[in-house]
Design a protein around this motif. Structure first.
Motif, PDB file in Angstrom:
ATOM      1  N   LEU A 226       0.825  -1.206   0.000  1.00 52.11           N
ATOM      2  CA  LEU A 226       0.000   0.000   0.000  1.00 52.11           C
ATOM      3  C   LEU A 226       0.862   1.261   0.000  1.00 52.11           C
ATOM      4  CD1 LEU A 226      -2.955  -1.000   2.329  1.00 52.11           C
ATOM      5  CD2 LEU A 226      -2.898  -0.912  -0.158  1.00 52.11           C
TER       6      LEU A 226
ATOM      7  N   ASN B 112       1.774   1.720  -3.526  1.00 50.98           N
ATOM      8  CA  ASN B 112       0.627   2.237  -4.266  1.00 50.98           C
ATOM      9  C   ASN B 112       0.427   3.721  -3.982  1.00 50.98           C
ATOM     10  OD1 ASN B 112      -1.230  -0.811  -3.623  1.00 50.98           O
ATOM     11  ND2 ASN B 112       0.089  -0.294  -5.342  1.00 50.98           N
TER      12      ASN B 112
ATOM     13  N   LYS C  64      -0.617  12.212  -9.128  1.00 51.70           N
ATOM     14  CA  LYS C  64      -1.230  13.467  -8.711  1.00 51.70           C
ATOM     15  C   LYS C  64      -0.383  14.640  -9.205  1.00 51.70           C
ATOM     16  CE  LYS C  64      -1.935  15.256  -4.571  1.00 51.70           C
ATOM     17  NZ  LYS C  64      -2.005  15.402  -3.124  1.00 51.70           N
TER      18      LYS C  64
ATOM     19  N   MET D 152      -4.544   0.924  -8.677  1.00 53.22           N
ATOM     20  CA  MET D 152      -5.835   1.232  -8.068  1.00 53.22           C
ATOM     21  C   MET D 152      -6.530  -0.003  -7.516  1.00 53.22           C
ATOM     22  SD  MET D 152      -7.373   4.195 -10.544  1.00 53.22           S
ATOM     23  CE  MET D 152      -6.557   5.809 -10.638  1.00 53.22           C
TER      24      MET D 152
ATOM     25  N   GLN E  33      -5.040  -2.708  -6.394  1.00 52.70           N
ATOM     26  CA  GLN E  33      -4.337  -3.083  -5.161  1.00 52.70           C
ATOM     27  C   GLN E  33      -4.674  -2.155  -4.015  1.00 52.70           C
ATOM     28  OE1 GLN E  33      -0.214  -3.265  -6.267  1.00 52.70           O
ATOM     29  NE2 GLN E  33      -0.393  -5.319  -7.132  1.00 52.70           N
ATOM     30  N   ALA E  34      -4.919  -0.894  -4.366  1.00 45.96           N
ATOM     31  CA  ALA E  34      -5.260   0.073  -3.320  1.00 45.96           C
ATOM     32  C   ALA E  34      -6.692  -0.110  -2.837  1.00 45.96           C
ATOM     33  CB  ALA E  34      -5.052   1.488  -3.838  1.00 45.96           C
TER      34      ALA E  34
ATOM     35  N   LEU F 205      -7.626  11.373  -7.631  1.00 49.65           N
ATOM     36  CA  LEU F 205      -6.378  10.886  -7.045  1.00 49.65           C
ATOM     37  C   LEU F 205      -6.145  11.471  -5.653  1.00 49.65           C
ATOM     38  CD1 LEU F 205      -4.083  11.050 -10.187  1.00 49.65           C
ATOM     39  CD2 LEU F 205      -4.977   9.003  -9.080  1.00 49.65           C
ATOM     40  N   ALA F 206      -6.440  12.765  -5.512  1.00 51.84           N
ATOM     41  CA  ALA F 206      -6.231  13.415  -4.215  1.00 51.84           C
ATOM     42  C   ALA F 206      -7.132  12.766  -3.160  1.00 51.84           C
ATOM     43  CB  ALA F 206      -6.519  14.899  -4.330  1.00 51.84           C
TER      44      ALA F 206
ATOM     45  N   GLU G  85      -5.806   9.333  -2.376  1.00 52.26           N
ATOM     46  CA  GLU G  85      -4.550   9.449  -1.634  1.00 52.26           C
ATOM     47  C   GLU G  85      -4.901   9.572  -0.147  1.00 52.26           C
ATOM     48  OE1 GLU G  85      -2.636  13.235  -1.869  1.00 52.26           O
ATOM     49  OE2 GLU G  85      -0.657  12.416  -1.399  1.00 52.26           O
TER      50      GLU G  85
ATOM     51  N   LEU H 171      -6.242   6.329   1.266  1.00 53.70           N
ATOM     52  CA  LEU H 171      -5.185   5.330   1.407  1.00 53.70           C
ATOM     53  C   LEU H 171      -4.306   5.639   2.621  1.00 53.70           C
ATOM     54  CD1 LEU H 171      -4.080   2.774   0.277  1.00 53.70           C
ATOM     55  CD2 LEU H 171      -2.856   4.066  -1.481  1.00 53.70           C
ATOM     56  N   GLU H 172      -4.028   6.921   2.829  1.00 51.17           N
ATOM     57  CA  GLU H 172      -3.238   7.311   4.002  1.00 51.17           C
ATOM     58  C   GLU H 172      -3.943   6.873   5.287  1.00 51.17           C
ATOM     59  OE1 GLU H 172      -2.925  11.506   3.426  1.00 51.17           O
ATOM     60  OE2 GLU H 172      -1.145  11.358   2.155  1.00 51.17           O
TER      61      GLU H 172
ATOM     62  N   LYS I 252      -6.156   4.521   5.622  1.00 49.27           N
ATOM     63  CA  LYS I 252      -6.173   3.066   5.698  1.00 49.27           C
ATOM     64  C   LYS I 252      -4.838   2.515   6.183  1.00 49.27           C
ATOM     65  CE  LYS I 252      -7.072  -0.640   2.376  1.00 49.27           C
ATOM     66  NZ  LYS I 252      -7.757  -0.814   1.062  1.00 49.27           N
ATOM     67  N   ILE I 253      -3.740   3.067   5.647  1.00 49.27           N
ATOM     68  CA  ILE I 253      -2.419   2.601   6.063  1.00 49.27           C
ATOM     69  C   ILE I 253      -2.229   2.867   7.561  1.00 49.27           C
ATOM     70  CG2 ILE I 253       0.055   3.054   5.876  1.00 49.27           C
ATOM     71  CD1 ILE I 253      -0.386   3.450   2.837  1.00 49.27           C
TER      72      ILE I 253
ATOM     73  N   GLN J 224      -4.502   2.977   9.816  1.00 45.54           N
ATOM     74  CA  GLN J 224      -5.301   2.004  10.560  1.00 45.54           C
ATOM     75  C   GLN J 224      -4.598   0.646  10.591  1.00 45.54           C
ATOM     76  OE1 GLN J 224      -8.759   0.020   8.958  1.00 45.54           O
ATOM     77  NE2 GLN J 224     -10.050   1.070  10.437  1.00 45.54           N
ATOM     78  N   LEU J 225      -4.047   0.273   9.462  1.00 42.43           N
ATOM     79  CA  LEU J 225      -3.357  -1.021   9.411  1.00 42.43           C
ATOM     80  C   LEU J 225      -2.118  -1.026  10.301  1.00 42.43           C
ATOM     81  CD1 LEU J 225      -3.731  -2.032   5.654  1.00 42.43           C
ATOM     82  CD2 LEU J 225      -5.020  -2.862   7.623  1.00 42.43           C
TER      83      LEU J 225
END
Lengths: 153, 153
Positions: free
Chosen positions: A99, A102, A110, B54, B56-57, B85-86, B89, B92-93, B95-96, B98-99
């Motif tokens: 991730l 990605n 962007k 995308m 994978q994300a 994309l913004a 982004e 994804l931030e 989510k990362i 949280q993971l």
DNA sequence: ATACAACCTGAAGTTAACTTCAGGTCAAGG
DNA sequence: CCTTGACCTGAAGTTAACTTCAGGTTGTAT
């Protein structure tokens, strides 16, 4: 003592979803009151936390059920539980790394669109006379990134 | 020029999955040879890379299809694409992050079981006379972690 | 007392993302 | 020439994880 809606709030899912989890074997520990309603204790919260973490980490419900099952069995399953966690720790590390990659790609795209917007066209990134993205553009971006020249974007 | 199996390999999915993606509108750019077979160009590889990233994300196929659709439209959709994309982004931030939190929890539980195995029982982590995990145990773990005393585990 | 919100069950329905199937075309190697 | 593997399509099937539904019970506030 907590009721199903408390647990749903705590897990940030619907009450129906909690019942679904129970049905799938994630909550064999839950007790019932005299009229059949689910009653959760402080002890159960330990499990709720584990379930929520594993769910968020993307571990399938069935696997979590297996883990919870081991928890109910007692100390003879300590090793299985440890191995399970070690295995998923590994998987999660790999996933986070992917991730991150990605994310880096999304950021470069962007920048690609940011600069394209400024230029009014995407063509600034293409190889002369084609519609193929110039591979040097990504390198150019990485260079700007490394030089710290992209702070405002 | 690439054929569908090359693309499947590149994306690390099955040939059937590539056809499925095409059907769902992820590959409106793909050409066909005289006998109807899909033919991919170097230009298409730019899109393949985007699609794979995308996917994978965790971006749903339909949303990716929308994005690709904008790409086909031309420069008037540059802003939509940037915003897309913004937005992702950002997601994804989150989510990362949280993971990462989930990973930290898994590691603490791993230590919990590691030490329980050494003691032969999980009870060492319980509050006196209960089966509830002592909240101080997590703190104890965090302390050991901070002190760098957990290197070998 | 009664209404009503929160709880219950078993079963059917939904959605996303594939996967499998049946039946067909075609180019290249032996 | 003919077989075989890679490709094609439209449609049906699968799986996970929920969600919705129909019908029923109960504790509490008015």
């Amino acid at each position: 003592m907590y009721k199903i809606s408390d647990i749903a709030d705590k897990m940030d899912v619907s009450v129906d979803t909690v019942r679904y989890y129970d049905r799938e074997g994630l909550m064999p520990f839950v007790e019932r009151d005299k009229s059949g309603r689910r009653v959760f204790t402080d002890h159960d919260l330990n499990f709720i936390e584990v379930i929520q973490c594993m769910k968020q980490a993307g571990i399938p419900v069935k696997e979590i059920a297996t883990f919870i099952d081991w928890c109910m069995t007692g100390d003879e399953t300590l090793e299985q539980r440890y191995d399970f966690l070690a295995d998923h720790e590994q998987q999660l590390e790999t996933k986070i790394q992917q991730l991150e990659d990605n994310l880096a790609f999304l950021r470069w795209k962007k920048w690609y669109y940011q600069t394209a917007m400024e230029a009014g066209t995407e063509e600034i990134h293409f190889l002369e006379g084609t519609n193929v993205v110039d591979p040097n553009e990504r390198k150019r971006y990485e260079q700007l990134l490394a030089d710290g020249q992209l702070e405002s974007k």
